[in-house]
Design a protein around this motif. Structure first.
Motif, PDB file in Angstrom:
ATOM      1  N   ARG A  61      -6.915   8.220   3.965  1.00 28.12           N
ATOM      2  CA  ARG A  61      -5.480   7.951   3.910  1.00 28.12           C
ATOM      3  C   ARG A  61      -5.235   6.679   3.111  1.00 28.12           C
ATOM      4  O   ARG A  61      -5.954   5.697   3.269  1.00 28.12           O
ATOM      5  N   ASP A  62      -4.230   6.714   2.258  1.00 27.68           N
ATOM      6  CA  ASP A  62      -3.852   5.552   1.458  1.00 27.68           C
ATOM      7  C   ASP A  62      -2.688   4.827   2.124  1.00 27.68           C
ATOM      8  O   ASP A  62      -1.789   5.459   2.674  1.00 27.68           O
ATOM      9  N   PHE A  63      -2.723   3.497   2.052  1.00 31.90           N
ATOM     10  CA  PHE A  63      -1.657   2.669   2.615  1.00 31.90           C
ATOM     11  C   PHE A  63      -1.185   1.669   1.581  1.00 31.90           C
ATOM     12  O   PHE A  63      -1.985   1.100   0.840  1.00 31.90           O
ATOM     13  N   GLY A  64       0.120   1.424   1.575  1.00 28.68           N
ATOM     14  CA  GLY A  64       0.667   0.338   0.782  1.00 28.68           C
ATOM     15  C   GLY A  64       0.651  -0.917   1.625  1.00 28.68           C
ATOM     16  O   GLY A  64       0.896  -0.868   2.825  1.00 28.68           O
ATOM     17  N   ASP A  65       0.344  -2.040   1.016  1.00 31.49           N
ATOM     18  CA  ASP A  65       0.230  -3.287   1.755  1.00 31.49           C
ATOM     19  C   ASP A  65       1.144  -4.330   1.124  1.00 31.49           C
ATOM     20  O   ASP A  65       0.904  -4.779   0.001  1.00 31.49           O
ATOM     21  N   GLY A  70      -0.415  -4.378  -2.767  1.00 35.62           N
ATOM     22  CA  GLY A  70      -1.224  -3.331  -3.366  1.00 35.62           C
ATOM     23  C   GLY A  70      -1.497  -2.210  -2.396  1.00 35.62           C
ATOM     24  O   GLY A  70      -0.903  -2.122  -1.329  1.00 35.62           O
ATOM     25  N   TRP A  71      -2.422  -1.363  -2.781  1.00 34.95           N
ATOM     26  CA  TRP A  71      -2.798  -0.202  -1.987  1.00 34.95           C
ATOM     27  C   TRP A  71      -4.227  -0.357  -1.504  1.00 34.95           C
ATOM     28  O   TRP A  71      -5.048  -0.996  -2.152  1.00 34.95           O
ATOM     29  N   SER A  73      -7.243   2.116   0.921  1.00 35.26           N
ATOM     30  CA  SER A  73      -7.522   3.410   1.545  1.00 35.26           C
ATOM     31  C   SER A  73      -8.408   3.221   2.759  1.00 35.26           C
ATOM     32  O   SER A  73      -9.248   2.320   2.794  1.00 35.26           O
TER      33      SER A  73
END
Length: 82
Positions: A61-65, A70-71, A73
């Motif tokens: 799963r990818d997350f934005g931070d 940035g991103w 995973s």
């Protein structure tokens, strides 16, 4: 399970293993079918630790931070409780 962190001072004491055993037992007592957790995809050592503990990688799963702008995973793991 999310946010399980062991202080490096306790590295090598099996504390992480004991916590996973406790979480497994407690989840089974509550009737859960699986114990699930995740870790940052780039943490190869921790991923190997979880696989060695009987967890299977079942997704990503990818997350934005916002903080780091940035991103990142995570790899999703699960272990059957039956």
């Amino acid at each position: 399970m999310h946010g399980l962190v062991i202080d490096r001072e306790f590295s090598g004491t099996s504390l992480g293993e004991r916590l996973l055993v406790w979480a497994h037992r407690r989840s089974a007592e509550e009737g859960a079918q699986y114990l699930r957790l995740d870790c940052v995809e780039t943490n190869v050592r921790l991923r190997r630790y979880y696989r060695d503990a009987g967890f299977a990688e079942v997704g990503r799963r990818d997350f934005g931070d916002v903080v780091y702008n940035g991103w990142f995973s995570v790899v999703l793991f699960e272990r059957s409780l039956t």
